[in-house]
Design an enzyme around this catalytic site. Structure first.
Site, PDB file in Angstrom:
ATOM      1  NE  ARG A 524       9.079  -1.710  -3.166  1.00  0.00           N
ATOM      2  CZ  ARG A 524       9.722  -1.806  -4.658  1.00  0.00           C
ATOM      3  NH1 ARG A 524      10.672  -2.499  -4.887  1.00  0.00           N
ATOM      4  NH2 ARG A 524       8.795  -1.758  -5.530  1.00  0.00           N
ATOM      5  CB  SER A 588      -1.355   2.244  -2.191  1.00  0.00           C
ATOM      6  OG  SER A 588       0.290   2.525  -3.234  1.00  0.00           O
ATOM      7  CG  ASP A 642      -1.388   0.530  -5.279  1.00  0.00           C
ATOM      8  OD1 ASP A 642      -2.123   1.211  -5.790  1.00  0.00           O
ATOM      9  OD2 ASP A 642      -0.592  -0.540  -4.626  1.00  0.00           O
TER      10      ASP A 642
END
Length: 904
Positions: A524, A588, A642
């Site tokens: 994203r 992440s 994350d």
């Protein structure tokens, strides 16, 4: 030379015969067992000797068997395992055997089995409600009989105090209480229907009563399966625990305890003692451990190990599989004894499936061992039964008795010789009794109940007690300390990486930021606007971009060119290409952090394999890709994991948030640690967020005792064998595959899908974690299971669907339990850091497994509360992922940089 070989073979044969001779019982020995059993039956019936009797002879308050005049409609519950049945029984007037039954099977989820008593009985009543709706009988007040297959002290036919749970049940606030009262209270709480609970019965009693419809002479019930027990109709005048002398009452013998007072030590072998010593209840249920299906395979395994050590089997080589407790299941006795010795190649194939490379002679010896163990079991059951039928004959003052025994249980049903040997022994030891045996066609050992009992045995290693979970907590706590220590960090599996994030949002952050979120096959890009008017507000716009497989597994330059291209597209759409906005990069994967900006990738996870990136600064690689394009500029202020992004996102809403967890495709956690404990960073004042990278917990072998064969198979087939072992046991990326491997093995064993294995079922990745979530939904779960399994081509039965739902529950519950244990270690560390008697904190949490699975969050919360009782933990779901948190960190980093530039 020939003579020497012959002598050696003869000597070996004698050793084997001598070993098996200890399992051979003479008629005299069996007569002694019968006599001792008779003594214990009498002691259990008498008030003075009952407390010390090994055979407890529990009154059931069932005063007669059916006589054929029964009529009407009855509701029955059958609770004895991880599934239970609700039945309506319709008996027509005046017609023996005119009995029609309608039933439905319901699953009992693990968290209900191991939750509170109130939750268990509420669940049972919910299922009764569903069944009555299904039958259109909610407005009918039916008499109800409750088959409750756990030890109870009964004081009336509708009164029974639970003595202790067995078979994996652990529901609290039940032991010592009347289960009928608990059921009545649950019916009152629901307030939808009314039932007249008239009886609570043990499964042996249920078997006797079922068979008595077929044969009026049936006055004994025998269970010969996983467990072993008998009930029979005793004269009231002999039962001193109950008032009254007229008529009869059924007595539940609980004969499995026979021998607990050492009165059969002369026939117990050293193998029996080894099995007893390694059991969950040493010294208890000794007769059951010599006669029931739960233990016979383990006795055989102990003998095989001994013979192999002595060089009499398998060329003296003991395999790792043979050393594994429970590997030689009792069903193998039935399979091996079904074949004649001349079909040794079939015997050998069974042994090969157990990892045992056998010769023809080995196969024959194993068959002899199985025969000796199962023959003794049948003879002992026969001796016990002879004691009972002779007692009934003498009670009635008869020279000759004709009586029928109703039988249920897999050992009696499936073993090729057990029933014959049992009958022969009774005939020999009780010659004045003609005893017929009839099989219960609708007993508790059939269908889904049998399958789920097998599943529980299969997946026993995936079910943890709180004691085991606390041990895992302690192990993880040690790993955390190793990761924080300067000397121990290089070899620590849990890396405890500093993030240089020193506080959660304080409400003063503002500005316009870009956040990138790269952590899976999609990523994203977000624009986050933080403003202050009347109060701090956050506006976010985002777009999801796909990362194709060829880029994930290609070169690092291709990967970052793709990220830069997507970022350019997003800025074009937002009309901000001419602006140089601060960028926060949620990355992440495990990386080494240096003051928020440079981030050196330690290792790829989650199927990423882009070359030339490990050991490199990902900020430099992304800046290089952006610069190569030349059509926009970006200022990468912070790289954030994350978990940190999640903690910061939730910290924006709740300033007590000091832990962040991801439970989705991958899993990880971060938390706020005291700087004085972080050896890799200078300074002792204040706190810093630590990215634990807990997915690697166990990479050094510390979890080997709880990993299963299925976990090892998952690991071998992964892109990074030996790495991220904890993550492979708990995360969404692997959960569906774990279930698939279990289903394949069970199908191969003939326990599911009638042994059918389709190409789809054999295809890696076909059973996804989203399927686990769908199947565990309380209402439509079984329907979803049927749909999903049908797509895999296996044409499941209703029992198959229930069994698969049970497998999914065990796998997902294990994940929630393990996450609860590692989170518990973090929470206790926070509590100790604060030197506080009670911890009050908030855990920010994100991830598809936590969000989408219908039971996961509740299981996790409940287990954390049990493991860390001295805490008040709020679990706060991150509604906007980690992007807002990345913006918060970027705002803080931007403000820090501006302050530094201003100072210069």
């Amino acid at each position: 030379m020939v003579t020497a070989v012959a002598q050696r073979l003869a000597s070996q044969r004698k050793e084997i015969d001598d070993t098996l001779a200890t399992f051979t019982l003479s008629t005299t020995q069996l007569q002694e067992v019968k006599a001792k059993m008779r003594v214990e039956l009498e002691r259990g019936l008498k008030k003075d000797t009952h407390p010390t009797a090994s055979v407890k002879m529990l009154p059931t308050y069932v005063y007669r068997t059916p006589d054929g005049t029964e009529r009407g409609k009855y509701l029955a519950l059958d609770l004895g395992g991880t599934n239970f049945r609700v039945l309506v029984v319709k008996i027509r007037t005046g017609m023996r055997n005119s009995v029609r039954m309608y039933n439905k099977i319901y699953a009992i989820p693990l968290e209900i089995m191991q939750g509170t008593g109130e939750e268990l009985f509420d669940h049972i009543v919910q299922c009764i409600s569903d069944f009555l709706d299904y039958m259109g009988m909610k407005n009918t007040r039916l008499p109800l009989g409750f088959t409750f297959s756990f030890p109870c002290n009964q004081t009336g036919i509708d009164k029974g105090d639970l003595v202790s749970w067995t078979k994996g049940f652990k529901a609290t606030d039940c032991e010592g209480y009347d289960v009928v009262d608990m059921l009545r209270e649950a019916i009152k709480r629901r307030n939808e229907f009314d039932l007249d609970i008239v009886a609570i019965v043990n499964d042996t009693v249920g078997t006797m009563m079922t068979c008595a419809y077929e044969d009026p002479k049936c006055q004994i019930g025998l269970i010969a399966g996983t467990g072993s027990n008998v009930c029979y109709m005793e004269e009231m005048k002999n039962i001193e625990l109950v008032e009254g002398d007229e008529g009869q009452m059924c007595v539940n013998t609980e004969w499995g305890g026979f021998g607990e007072n050492d009165n059969i030590e002369d026939i117990r072998t050293r193998y029996d003692r080894e099995v007893d010593g390694g059991s969950l209840n040493p010294g208890k249920q000794r007769f059951e451990k010599m006669t029931s299906g739960m233990y016979l395979g383990e006795i055989v395994r102990q003998i095989l190990i001994d013979l192999t050590k002595r060089g009499l089997l398998f060329r003296g080589r003991i395999t790792e599989r043979l050393k594994t407790k429970g590997i030689f299941e009792t069903k193998f006795l039935s399979q091996i004894e079904r074949y004649s010795s001349h079909l040794w190649h079939k015997l050998r194939s069974i042994l090969q499936s157990l990892g045992l490379d056998s010769t023809c002679d080995d196969s024959i010896i194993v068959k002899e061992v199985c025969g000796a163990v199962s023959r003794r079991a049948a003879q002992l059951c026969g001796a016990g039964m002879a004691a009972i039928v002779d007692k009934i004959r003498e009670n009635r003052g008869l020279d000759h008795l004709e009586i029928t025994v109703g039988v249920d249980g897999t050992l009696y049903k499936l073993h090729p010789h057990f029933s014959t040997i049992l009958k022969d022994t009774v005939r020999e030891l009780a010659p004045n009794c003609k005893v017929d045996f009839i099989l219960s066609e609708d007993g508790s050992g059939k269908g889904a109940a049998l399958i789920t009992a097998v599943i529980d045995k299969y997946l026993y290693a995936m079910r943890f007690s709180d004691e085991t979970l606390r041990d895992i907590m302690a192990r993880f706590r040690r790993e955390m300390e190793n990761g924080l220590g300067g000397d121990t960090n290089p070899t620590a599996t849990v890396k405890m990486l500093p993030t240089f994030v020193r506080s959660i949002p304080d409400g003063s952050e503002k500005g316009d930021f870009i956040a990138l979120d790269l952590g899976g096959s999609n990523f994203r890009i977000l624009r986050v606007k933080v403003s202050h008017e009347k109060k701090q507000t956050v506006q976010m716009e985002s777009q999801i971009y796909e990362t194709p497989e060829d880029i994930i597994h290609g070169s690092g330059s291709r990967l970052f060119d793709h990220v830069a291209e997507c970022l350019g597209d997003f800025m074009e759409k937002q009309k901000i290409k001419d602006k140089k906005l601060p960028v926060g990069f949620t990355f992440s994967f495990p990386y080494l952090d240096f003051l928020l900006n440079p981030a050196v990738l330690l290792t790829w996870t989650k199927r990423f394999k882009a070359s030339g990136v490990e050991g490199m600064d990902v900020v430099k690689l992304l800046n290089k890709a952006i610069k190569k394009r030349g059509d926009y500029d970006a200022d990468i202020m912070a790289v954030v994991n994350d978990t940190v992004g999640t903690m910061m996102t939730c910290g924006f809403d709740d300033q007590r948030c000091e832990v962040g967890i991801i439970i989705g495709t991958g899993t990880n956690a971060c938390y706020m640690e005291e700087l004085r404990h972080i050896d890799m960073v200078e300074g002792d004042e204040g706190r810093m967020c630590i990215n634990t990278e807990w997915g690697a917990f166990g990479d050094d072998g510390t979890l080997e005792d709880i990993r299963t064969e299925f976990d090892r198979e998952i690991d071998r087939g992964s892109l990074n064998p030996g790495k991220q072992l904890f993550e492979k046991m708990v995360s969404g990326m692997y959960m569906g595959e774990l279930v698939r491997l279990i289903l394949v093995k069970m199908a191969k064993e003939g326990l599911l899908f009638e042994g059918r294995i389709t190409p789809e079922l054999l295809t890696k990745g076909k059973f996804e974690t989203k399927h686990v979530s769908a199947i565990e939904k309380s209402k439509e779960g079984l329907t979803k299971a049927k749909e999903i399994l049908t797509r895999l081509g296996v044409e499941p039965s209703e029992d198959d669907c229930i069994a698969v739902q049970h497998v999914c529950a065990i796998v997902s519950f294990r994940s929630a339990n393990l996450i609860a244990a590692t989170l518990g270690a973090i929470l206790t560390r926070l509590k100790d850091n604060k030197n506080s008697p009670r911890l009050r904190t908030t855990v920010g949490i994100d991830g598809s497994l936590y969000k989408m699975h219908p039971q996961y969050s509740r299981r996790l919360h409940k287990t954390v509360r049990r493991l860390v009782p001295e805490s008040d933990v709020r679990f706060l779901l991150s509604e906007s992922g980690s992007g807002k948190g990345a913006a918060m960190v970027t705002a803080w980093a931007s403000r820090l940089q501006n302050a530094f530039m201003h100072h210069v």
